[in-house]
Design an enzyme around this catalytic site. Structure first.
Site, mmCIF file in Angstrom:
data_model
loop_
_atom_site.group_PDB
_atom_site.id
_atom_site.type_symbol
_atom_site.label_atom_id
_atom_site.label_comp_id
_atom_site.label_asym_id
_atom_site.label_seq_id
_atom_site.Cartn_x
_atom_site.Cartn_y
_atom_site.Cartn_z
ATOM 1 N N GLY A 86 0.771 -1.237 0.000
ATOM 2 C CA GLY A 86 0.000 0.000 0.000
ATOM 3 C C GLY A 86 0.797 1.280 0.000
ATOM 4 O O GLY A 86 0.325 2.303 0.488
ATOM 5 N N SER A 87 2.043 1.295 -0.539
ATOM 6 C CA SER A 87 2.834 2.534 -0.538
ATOM 7 C C SER A 87 2.199 3.621 -1.384
ATOM 8 O O SER A 87 2.255 4.805 -1.033
ATOM 9 C CB SER A 87 4.276 2.272 -0.992
ATOM 10 O OG SER A 87 4.332 1.929 -2.362
ATOM 11 N N ASN A 88 1.539 3.267 -2.476
ATOM 12 C CA ASN A 88 0.821 4.268 -3.282
ATOM 13 C C ASN A 88 -0.373 4.811 -2.499
ATOM 14 O O ASN A 88 -0.630 6.016 -2.510
ATOM 15 C CB ASN A 88 0.354 3.667 -4.613
ATOM 16 C CG ASN A 88 1.436 3.677 -5.670
ATOM 17 O OD1 ASN A 88 1.775 4.720 -6.222
ATOM 18 N ND2 ASN A 88 1.994 2.518 -5.944
ATOM 19 N N LYS A 140 -7.070 -8.284 -8.209
ATOM 20 C CA LYS A 140 -8.225 -9.017 -8.718
ATOM 21 C C LYS A 140 -8.912 -8.220 -9.816
ATOM 22 O O LYS A 140 -8.914 -6.970 -9.787
ATOM 23 C CB LYS A 140 -9.224 -9.305 -7.584
ATOM 24 C CG LYS A 140 -8.650 -9.957 -6.371
ATOM 25 C CD LYS A 140 -7.856 -11.227 -6.666
ATOM 26 C CE LYS A 140 -8.738 -12.444 -6.843
ATOM 27 N NZ LYS A 140 -7.927 -13.689 -7.052
ATOM 28 N N LEU A 141 -9.574 -8.920 -10.712
ATOM 29 C CA LEU A 141 -10.303 -8.270 -11.808
ATOM 30 C C LEU A 141 -11.578 -7.622 -11.263
ATOM 31 O O LEU A 141 -12.388 -8.293 -10.615
ATOM 32 C CB LEU A 141 -10.653 -9.300 -12.878
ATOM 33 C CG LEU A 141 -11.247 -8.750 -14.166
ATOM 34 C CD1 LEU A 141 -10.176 -7.988 -14.974
ATOM 35 C CD2 LEU A 141 -11.844 -9.864 -15.019
ATOM 36 N N HIS A 143 -0.214 1.054 -13.112
ATOM 37 C CA HIS A 143 0.463 -0.148 -13.568
ATOM 38 C C HIS A 143 1.943 0.188 -13.704
ATOM 39 O O HIS A 143 2.291 1.245 -14.224
ATOM 40 C CB HIS A 143 -0.115 -0.630 -14.901
ATOM 41 C CG HIS A 143 0.506 -1.876 -15.406
ATOM 42 N ND1 HIS A 143 0.196 -3.138 -14.912
ATOM 43 C CD2 HIS A 143 1.455 -2.087 -16.352
ATOM 44 C CE1 HIS A 143 0.926 -4.043 -15.534
ATOM 45 N NE2 HIS A 143 1.700 -3.444 -16.410
ATOM 46 N N ASP A 200 -5.858 -3.756 -17.781
ATOM 47 C CA ASP A 200 -4.877 -2.824 -18.352
ATOM 48 C C ASP A 200 -5.173 -2.355 -19.764
ATOM 49 O O ASP A 200 -4.277 -1.892 -20.458
ATOM 50 C CB ASP A 200 -3.472 -3.477 -18.342
ATOM 51 C CG ASP A 200 -3.089 -3.932 -16.963
ATOM 52 O OD1 ASP A 200 -2.361 -4.933 -16.850
ATOM 53 O OD2 ASP A 200 -3.540 -3.318 -15.984
ATOM 54 N N GLU A 248 5.866 6.245 -9.425
ATOM 55 C CA GLU A 248 4.441 5.943 -9.209
ATOM 56 C C GLU A 248 3.835 6.861 -8.155
ATOM 57 O O GLU A 248 2.733 7.407 -8.317
ATOM 58 C CB GLU A 248 4.252 4.490 -8.776
ATOM 59 C CG GLU A 248 4.560 3.467 -9.834
ATOM 60 C CD GLU A 248 4.237 2.058 -9.367
ATOM 61 O OE1 GLU A 248 3.161 1.850 -8.792
ATOM 62 O OE2 GLU A 248 5.087 1.174 -9.567
HETATM 63 N N1 LIG Z 1 -11.556 -4.746 -14.674
HETATM 64 C C1 LIG Z 1 -10.279 -4.462 -14.315
HETATM 65 N N2 LIG Z 1 -9.805 -4.880 -13.134
HETATM 66 C C2 LIG Z 1 -8.524 -4.602 -12.782
HETATM 67 C C3 LIG Z 1 -7.668 -3.906 -13.650
HETATM 68 C C4 LIG Z 1 -8.199 -3.476 -14.913
HETATM 69 O O1 LIG Z 1 -7.491 -2.804 -15.735
HETATM 70 N N3 LIG Z 1 -9.502 -3.773 -15.207
HETATM 71 N N4 LIG Z 1 -6.347 -3.663 -13.296
HETATM 72 C C5 LIG Z 1 -5.834 -4.559 -12.254
HETATM 73 C C6 LIG Z 1 -4.449 -4.254 -11.798
HETATM 74 N N5 LIG Z 1 -3.486 -5.008 -12.655
HETATM 75 C C7 LIG Z 1 -2.578 -4.277 -13.405
HETATM 76 O O2 LIG Z 1 -2.451 -3.037 -13.268
HETATM 77 C C8 LIG Z 1 -3.468 -6.409 -12.685
HETATM 78 C C9 LIG Z 1 -3.717 -7.122 -11.515
HETATM 79 C C10 LIG Z 1 -3.699 -8.499 -11.524
HETATM 80 C C11 LIG Z 1 -3.442 -9.211 -12.690
HETATM 81 C C12 LIG Z 1 -3.463 -10.712 -12.676
HETATM 82 O O3 LIG Z 1 -3.044 -11.357 -13.643
HETATM 83 N N6 LIG Z 1 -3.980 -11.285 -11.564
HETATM 84 C C13 LIG Z 1 -3.989 -12.755 -11.409
HETATM 85 C C14 LIG Z 1 -4.306 -13.135 -9.970
HETATM 86 C C15 LIG Z 1 -3.230 -12.608 -9.008
HETATM 87 C C16 LIG Z 1 -3.544 -13.012 -7.565
HETATM 88 O O4 LIG Z 1 -4.724 -13.228 -7.264
HETATM 89 O O5 LIG Z 1 -2.576 -13.083 -6.768
HETATM 90 C C17 LIG Z 1 -5.060 -13.371 -12.291
HETATM 91 O O6 LIG Z 1 -6.097 -12.730 -12.554
HETATM 92 O O7 LIG Z 1 -4.845 -14.538 -12.646
HETATM 93 C C18 LIG Z 1 -3.177 -8.518 -13.859
HETATM 94 C C19 LIG Z 1 -3.167 -7.122 -13.875
HETATM 95 C C20 LIG Z 1 -6.769 -4.629 -11.086
HETATM 96 N N7 LIG Z 1 -8.077 -5.000 -11.561
HETATM 97 N N1 GAR Z 2 -0.719 -4.819 -12.366
HETATM 98 C C1 GAR Z 2 -0.904 -4.235 -11.078
HETATM 99 C C2 GAR Z 2 0.418 -3.968 -10.407
HETATM 100 O O1 GAR Z 2 1.383 -4.695 -10.656
HETATM 101 N N2 GAR Z 2 0.431 -2.939 -9.580
HETATM 102 C C3 GAR Z 2 1.651 -2.574 -8.904
HETATM 103 O O2 GAR Z 2 1.661 -3.123 -7.602
HETATM 104 C C4 GAR Z 2 2.535 -2.317 -6.799
HETATM 105 C C5 GAR Z 2 1.830 -2.007 -5.522
HETATM 106 O O3 GAR Z 2 2.718 -1.375 -4.652
HETATM 107 P P1 GAR Z 2 2.131 -0.661 -3.316
HETATM 108 O O4 GAR Z 2 1.213 -1.663 -2.688
HETATM 109 O O5 GAR Z 2 3.374 -0.375 -2.501
HETATM 110 O O6 GAR Z 2 1.407 0.592 -3.761
HETATM 111 C C6 GAR Z 2 2.835 -1.036 -7.608
HETATM 112 O O7 GAR Z 2 4.141 -1.112 -8.210
HETATM 113 C C7 GAR Z 2 1.772 -1.073 -8.678
HETATM 114 O O8 GAR Z 2 2.157 -0.414 -9.906
#
Ligand SMILES: Nc1nc2c(c(=O)[nH]1)N[C@@H](CN(C=O)c1ccc(C(=O)N[C@@H](CCC(=O)O)C(=O)O)cc1)CN2
Ligand code: GAR
Length: 300
Positions: A99-101, A178-179, A196, A237, A266
């Site tokens: 959670g640094s962001n 999660k999605l 991202h 994404d 970020e």
């Molecule tokens: N509807 C959307 N949901 C989310 C998005 C988005 O653009 N549309 N962005 C993600 C964040 N993200 C990249 O920025 C991202 C997060 C997770 C994954 C991924 O492949 N997750 C795995 C499961 C990982 C786990 O549970 O530990 C998976 O789905 O198999 C890809 C990109 C947040 N939600």
């Molecule tokens: N695709 C999603 C993804 O990879 N997100 C990335 O998770 C990290 C969370 O750091 P934080 O918990 O310290 O903010 C950040 O680097 C963010 O860009």
């Protein structure tokens, strides 16, 4: 020919200045009490490159939906001298990790440099660093989604109801893994952003998160990486890019070295974007690309 310069202070994607958005301060903090509809079982529910591009004034005006400078009536409050100010925007932050962001956003909200208030934290990992920080700050934490083998956590419709109850304006994803369900995305159009850790559209999509992203960037031989903030749509994404910051990839970088360099950017990027959201400085170009209006140089 009149030209408005598009300034991207430390950003790649476009800031431009058209109409300023007056905006300041403040409502009192409101804390959420437990409510019957949010069953959370003991959870309190309830940059670096200046670049310039120029477009003709005419072409910008044609392409940009006019932005009224009149605040919506519900957004303004008057103090005892009758001075109108705008209410702080209410923010929900979604995390899965440290959670640094989230902390960077929260700190700038508390300091007042971002005209917002984090009113709720949402996570799928009850014990993560972001959830811990939120609890320590007295910010309500919601578990979403409900894990298969657990009773805790909200359904999508309950989550939407909870966010409405918190009067959330914007949802900020910050390492949430999660999605998001389509139900939530449709409930908050043009109001959900994600950060991202690469220069999308490269190195994004399912399977690209955390250190996996940085490892892929290094393995590809890319000379630059960075951070992207984009609006969220139904796939990982693929939403419209709002802002980016770029960093070099050095020949001997480890994934950890690169991750640390990107993370620094970020934090700056997310604070700038959150400030722009809270000051209603996002405008949508005719072709659907979102732009951030520059605060420093509004059109005269
Ligand atoms: N509807 C959307 N949901 C989310 C998005 C988005 O653009 N549309 N962005 C993600 C964040 N993200 C990249 O920025 C991202 C997060 C997770 C994954 C991924 O492949 N997750 C795995 C499961 C990982 C786990 O549970 O530990 C998976 O789905 O198999 C890809 C990109 C947040 N939600
Ligand atoms: N695709 C999603 C993804 O990879 N997100 C990335 O998770 C990290 C969370 O750091 P934080 O918990 O310290 O903010 C950040 O680097 C963010 O860009």
């Amino acid at each position: 020919m009149n030209v408005i310069s598009i300034e991207a202070q430390n950003l790649i994607s476009g800031f431009y200045s058209v109409t300023k958005i007056p905006a300041t301060q403040n409502t009192k903090n409101s804390f959420f009490t437990t409510s019957s509809f949010v069953q959370c079982h003991g959870w309190v529910p309830f940059k670096t490159h200046n670049c310039f591009a120029s477009l003709s004034l005419k072409s910008i005006k044609q392409k940009i939906e006019p932005k009224t400078s009149v605040e919506k009536s519900g957004d303004t409050v008057s103090d005892k001298e009758g001075i109108k100010t705008t209410k702080k925007k209410k923010l929900a932050v979604f995390v899965s990790g440290g959670g640094s962001n989230f902390k960077a956003i929260h700190e700038t909200c508390v300091a007042g440099s971002v005209h917002g208030e984090v009113v709720v934290l949402v996570t799928n990992k009850r014990g993560c660093g972001g959830a811990e920080y939120a609890r320590n700050m007295g910010i309500p934490v919601i578990l979403f989604p409900r894990a298969k083998d657990e009773l805790d956590g909200l359904s999508s419709s309950d989550l939407v109801a909870a966010l409405r109850r918190f009067e959330v304006h914007y949802i900020l994803l910050a390492g949430y893994l999660k999605l998001l369900p389509v139900e939530l995305i449709r409930a908050y159009p043009k109001s959900i952003v994600n950060i991202h850790p690469s220069l999308l559209p490269a190195f994004g999509g399912k399977g690209y998160y955390g250190m996996k992203v940085h490892k892929a960037v290094i393995a590809s031989g890319a000379r630059y990486s960075g951070a992207t903030i984009h609006f969220v749509d139904e796939k990982y994404d693929t939403g419209k890019i709002l802002a980016q910051r770029i960093v070099p990839v050095l020949p001997n970088d480890s994934a950890e070295d690169l991750a640390a360099r990107v993370l620094q950017e970020e934090h700056k990027l997310y604070v700038e974007v959150t400030a722009a959201l809270c000051e209603e400085r996002i405008v949508w170009r005719e072709d659907g690309v979102p732009l951030i209006q520059s605060k420093q140089n509004p059109t005269v």
